[in-house]
Write a protein that holds these residues in place. Structure first.
Motif, PDB file in Angstrom:
ATOM      1  N   ILE A 153       0.836  -1.201   0.000  1.00 51.70           N
ATOM      2  CA  ILE A 153       0.000   0.000   0.000  1.00 51.70           C
ATOM      3  C   ILE A 153       0.870   1.251   0.000  1.00 51.70           C
ATOM      4  CG2 ILE A 153      -1.774   1.280   1.224  1.00 51.70           C
ATOM      5  CD1 ILE A 153      -2.703  -1.334  -0.082  1.00 51.70           C
ATOM      6  N   LEU A 154       1.914   1.232   0.816  1.00 54.88           N
ATOM      7  CA  LEU A 154       2.822   2.379   0.876  1.00 54.88           C
ATOM      8  C   LEU A 154       3.477   2.640  -0.476  1.00 54.88           C
ATOM      9  CD1 LEU A 154       4.327   4.547   2.512  1.00 54.88           C
ATOM     10  CD2 LEU A 154       6.025   2.789   3.101  1.00 54.88           C
ATOM     11  N   SER A 155       3.902   1.579  -1.140  1.00 57.86           N
ATOM     12  CA  SER A 155       4.564   1.760  -2.443  1.00 57.86           C
ATOM     13  C   SER A 155       3.610   2.338  -3.472  1.00 57.86           C
ATOM     14  CB  SER A 155       5.140   0.427  -2.931  1.00 57.86           C
ATOM     15  OG  SER A 155       4.108  -0.505  -3.211  1.00 57.86           O
ATOM     16  N   ASN A 156       2.337   1.957  -3.413  1.00 56.10           N
ATOM     17  CA  ASN A 156       1.354   2.509  -4.349  1.00 56.10           C
ATOM     18  C   ASN A 156       1.159   4.007  -4.143  1.00 56.10           C
ATOM     19  OD1 ASN A 156       0.776   0.092  -5.649  1.00 56.10           O
ATOM     20  ND2 ASN A 156      -0.785  -0.479  -4.166  1.00 56.10           N
ATOM     21  N   ILE A 157       1.157   4.432  -2.896  1.00 54.97           N
ATOM     22  CA  ILE A 157       0.919   5.840  -2.580  1.00 54.97           C
ATOM     23  C   ILE A 157       2.108   6.715  -2.977  1.00 54.97           C
ATOM     24  CG2 ILE A 157       0.549   7.492  -0.697  1.00 54.97           C
ATOM     25  CD1 ILE A 157      -1.016   5.260   0.741  1.00 54.97           C
ATOM     26  N   ILE A 158       3.310   6.261  -2.654  1.00 52.40           N
ATOM     27  CA  ILE A 158       4.489   7.118  -2.874  1.00 52.40           C
ATOM     28  C   ILE A 158       5.047   7.014  -4.289  1.00 52.40           C
ATOM     29  CG2 ILE A 158       5.079   6.970  -0.428  1.00 52.40           C
ATOM     30  CD1 ILE A 158       7.365   5.109  -1.140  1.00 52.40           C
TER      31      ILE A 158
ATOM     32  N   PHE B 233       5.016  -2.245 -14.889  1.00 53.01           N
ATOM     33  CA  PHE B 233       4.658  -1.134 -14.014  1.00 53.01           C
ATOM     34  C   PHE B 233       5.032   0.223 -14.604  1.00 53.01           C
ATOM     35  CE2 PHE B 233       5.891   1.894 -10.690  1.00 53.01           C
ATOM     36  CZ  PHE B 233       4.650   2.073 -10.087  1.00 53.01           C
ATOM     37  N   ILE B 234       6.258   0.372 -15.053  1.00 52.47           N
ATOM     38  CA  ILE B 234       6.723   1.667 -15.553  1.00 52.47           C
ATOM     39  C   ILE B 234       5.926   2.088 -16.784  1.00 52.47           C
ATOM     40  CG2 ILE B 234       8.650   2.896 -16.595  1.00 52.47           C
ATOM     41  CD1 ILE B 234       8.965   2.604 -13.633  1.00 52.47           C
TER      42      ILE B 234
ATOM     43  N   ILE C  44      18.776  10.089  -8.969  1.00 53.24           N
ATOM     44  CA  ILE C  44      20.113   9.843  -8.432  1.00 53.24           C
ATOM     45  C   ILE C  44      21.067  10.108  -9.584  1.00 53.24           C
ATOM     46  CG2 ILE C  44      21.687   8.179  -7.390  1.00 53.24           C
ATOM     47  CD1 ILE C  44      19.298   6.700  -6.297  1.00 53.24           C
ATOM     48  N   GLY C  45      21.642  11.299  -9.597  1.00 54.49           N
ATOM     49  CA  GLY C  45      22.453  11.707 -10.741  1.00 54.49           C
ATOM     50  C   GLY C  45      21.572  11.832 -11.958  1.00 54.49           C
ATOM     51  N   GLU C  46      21.878  11.057 -12.996  1.00 51.05           N
ATOM     52  CA  GLU C  46      21.103  11.087 -14.228  1.00 51.05           C
ATOM     53  C   GLU C  46      19.955  10.085 -14.230  1.00 51.05           C
ATOM     54  OE1 GLU C  46      21.585  13.250 -16.707  1.00 51.05           O
ATOM     55  OE2 GLU C  46      23.188  14.177 -15.530  1.00 51.05           O
ATOM     56  N   PHE C  47      19.863   9.301 -13.184  1.00 49.42           N
ATOM     57  CA  PHE C  47      18.885   8.224 -13.147  1.00 49.42           C
ATOM     58  C   PHE C  47      17.610   8.662 -12.433  1.00 49.42           C
ATOM     59  CE2 PHE C  47      23.107   6.162 -13.089  1.00 49.42           C
ATOM     60  CZ  PHE C  47      23.044   5.561 -14.338  1.00 49.42           C
ATOM     61  N   ILE C  48      16.464   8.257 -12.992  1.00 49.95           N
ATOM     62  CA  ILE C  48      15.154   8.616 -12.440  1.00 49.95           C
ATOM     63  C   ILE C  48      14.417   7.348 -12.016  1.00 49.95           C
ATOM     64  CG2 ILE C  48      12.927   9.690 -12.915  1.00 49.95           C
ATOM     65  CD1 ILE C  48      14.320  11.437 -14.979  1.00 49.95           C
ATOM     66  N   LEU C  49      13.897   7.376 -10.783  1.00 56.22           N
ATOM     67  CA  LEU C  49      13.160   6.233 -10.252  1.00 56.22           C
ATOM     68  C   LEU C  49      11.911   6.707  -9.536  1.00 56.22           C
ATOM     69  CD1 LEU C  49      16.490   5.413  -9.080  1.00 56.22           C
ATOM     70  CD2 LEU C  49      15.264   3.311  -9.507  1.00 56.22           C
ATOM     71  N   PRO C  50      10.857   5.855  -9.501  1.00 61.72           N
ATOM     72  CA  PRO C  50       9.697   6.169  -8.658  1.00 61.72           C
ATOM     73  C   PRO C  50      10.060   5.903  -7.204  1.00 61.72           C
ATOM     74  CG  PRO C  50       9.387   4.060  -9.734  1.00 61.72           C
ATOM     75  CD  PRO C  50      10.657   4.637 -10.298  1.00 61.72           C
ATOM     76  N   ALA C  51       9.487   6.653  -6.309  1.00 67.52           N
ATOM     77  CA  ALA C  51       9.823   6.520  -4.894  1.00 67.52           C
ATOM     78  C   ALA C  51       9.516   5.118  -4.371  1.00 67.52           C
ATOM     79  CB  ALA C  51       9.064   7.567  -4.081  1.00 67.52           C
TER      80      ALA C  51
ATOM     81  N   MET D  46      13.923   4.871 -17.054  1.00 68.42           N
ATOM     82  CA  MET D  46      13.313   4.471 -15.792  1.00 68.42           C
ATOM     83  C   MET D  46      13.254   2.950 -15.665  1.00 68.42           C
ATOM     84  SD  MET D  46      10.205   7.235 -15.535  1.00 68.42           S
ATOM     85  CE  MET D  46       9.383   6.371 -14.198  1.00 68.42           C
ATOM     86  N   VAL D  47      12.900   2.266 -16.767  1.00 67.16           N
ATOM     87  CA  VAL D  47      12.826   0.802 -16.735  1.00 67.16           C
ATOM     88  C   VAL D  47      14.201   0.214 -16.436  1.00 67.16           C
ATOM     89  CG1 VAL D  47      12.426  -1.273 -18.109  1.00 67.16           C
ATOM     90  CG2 VAL D  47      10.842   0.652 -18.280  1.00 67.16           C
ATOM     91  N   VAL D  48      15.207   0.665 -17.176  1.00 63.65           N
ATOM     92  CA  VAL D  48      16.562   0.138 -17.000  1.00 63.65           C
ATOM     93  C   VAL D  48      17.087   0.459 -15.604  1.00 63.65           C
ATOM     94  CG1 VAL D  48      18.952   0.282 -17.794  1.00 63.65           C
ATOM     95  CG2 VAL D  48      17.079   0.264 -19.459  1.00 63.65           C
ATOM     96  N   THR D  49      16.931   1.711 -15.202  1.00 63.38           N
ATOM     97  CA  THR D  49      17.464   2.147 -13.914  1.00 63.38           C
ATOM     98  C   THR D  49      16.799   1.421 -12.759  1.00 63.38           C
ATOM     99  OG1 THR D  49      17.912   4.341 -14.819  1.00 63.38           O
ATOM    100  CG2 THR D  49      17.847   4.130 -12.424  1.00 63.38           C
ATOM    101  N   GLN D  50      15.466   1.325 -12.821  1.00 69.77           N
ATOM    102  CA  GLN D  50      14.764   0.683 -11.720  1.00 69.77           C
ATOM    103  C   GLN D  50      15.113  -0.793 -11.635  1.00 69.77           C
ATOM    104  OE1 GLN D  50      10.477   0.865 -11.804  1.00 69.77           O
ATOM    105  NE2 GLN D  50      10.322   0.573  -9.602  1.00 69.77           N
ATOM    106  N   TYR D  51      15.247  -1.459 -12.777  1.00 67.84           N
ATOM    107  CA  TYR D  51      15.593  -2.876 -12.730  1.00 67.84           C
ATOM    108  C   TYR D  51      16.991  -3.081 -12.167  1.00 67.84           C
ATOM    109  CZ  TYR D  51      16.579  -7.660 -13.917  1.00 67.84           C
ATOM    110  OH  TYR D  51      16.928  -8.981 -13.833  1.00 67.84           O
TER     111      TYR D  51
END
Length: 212
Positions: free
Chosen positions: A14-19, A153-154, A26-33, A170-175
Motif C-alpha cells: 500500500i505504501l509503495s502505491n501511494i508514494i 509497471f513503468i 540519483i544523478g542522471e537516473f530517475i526512479l519512482p519513490a 526508468m525501466v533500466v534504472t529501476q531494474y
C-alpha cells in the motif's frame, strides 16, 4: 512471525502505491519513490515460501492483491467525496491520489504477474536443490520476476506522462536498482528465515516431492 510478515508485506504494498507518484533522481537516473520499498516485498514472499511453503506464499500474494483492490476502491471514493468548504486542497488531493489511482492499477497488473512468477521460480529451484542454495533461488526468482514487474509497471504507470527516452531510462534504472537490492538483501533473507524457523520451532520446509 507469519502474521507479522504478512502485515509487513501488505503495508509495504500500500505504501509503495501511494508514494510511487513521486519520481526522484540519483544523478542522471530517475526512479519512482516506490523503488525503495516495493522490492522488499519479494524478500518477504521468499522468506514465507522458504519457511511455511509455497501455498502460504501464494496466499500472501492473493491477500496482497485483494488488499490493493480494496485500497484502490477507497482511494477512488475519497477523491469523489464532496469536499467541505473549509478544505482548500481538493485539487492537490486529487492530483496526488488521482495519480496514485493509475499507479495502483499499474501496480496491480505488474504485481499479479510478477509475484506469481517469483513464487513459482523460487519453488522450482527449491524442488531441485532442496534446502540448499537459498541464495540462488532468492536471487534468481527475484531477478526474473522483477524484470517483468518493472517493465509492466513503468509503462502502464507513466506512459504519456514522461518522454519515451525517460521511460526507457526508468525501466533500466529501476531494474538495475532492484537487482542490486536483491543481491544486497540476501543476508537478511537468511536472517529472517532463521528467526521464523526458531520462533515457530519448525524444521526446514520440505520441497513438494511426491513419494512412491
Amino acid at each position: 512471525m507469519f502474521i507479522y510478515l504478512n502485515g509487513l508485506f501488505v503495508g509495504l504494498l500500500i505504501l509503495s502505491n501511494i508514494i510511487s507518484v513521486k519520481l526522484f533522481s540519483i544523478g542522471e537516473f530517475i526512479l519512482p519513490a516506490a523503488a525503495i520499498v516495493y522490492v522488499l516485498t519479494y524478500l518477504i514472499t521468499d522468506v514465507i515460501g522458504e519457511v511455511y511453503g509455497k501455498e502460504a506464499a501464494m496466499k500472501t500474494v492473493r491477500a496482497g492483491f485483494i488488499t490493493q483492490v480494496i485500497a484502490l476502491f477507497f482511494v477512488f471514493a475519497a477523491i469523489h467525496l464532496p469536499e467541505a468548504a473549509v478544505f482548500g486542497m481538493q485539487a492537490e488531493f486529487e492530483a496526488i491520489l488521482g495519480g496514485s489511482f493509475r499507479v495502483m492499477f499499474a501496480s496491480l497488473l505488474a504485481y499479479i504477474v510478477s509475484q506469481h512468477i517469483d513464487v513459482s521460480v523460487f519453488h522450482q529451484l527449491k524442488r531441485k536443490h532442496g534446502n540448499k542454495k537459498l541464495w540462488l533461488r532468492n536471487n534468481l526468482s527475484t531477478a526474473s520476476s522483477q524484470l517483468i514487474d518493472t517493465g509492466i509497471f513503468i509503462v502502464v504507470a507513466f506512459v504519456g506522462t514522461v518522454p519515451t527516452n525517460v521511460l526507457i531510462s526508468m525501466v533500466v534504472t529501476q531494474y538495475v536498482f532492484k537487482f542490486i537490492v536483491a543481491i544486497v538483501d540476501t543476508p537478511f533473507t537468511y536472517l529472517f528465515v532463521a528467526i521464523a524457523r526458531k520462533e515457530k520451532n519448525i524444521q526446514p520446509y520440505a520441497p513438494d516431492v511426491k513419494v512412491g
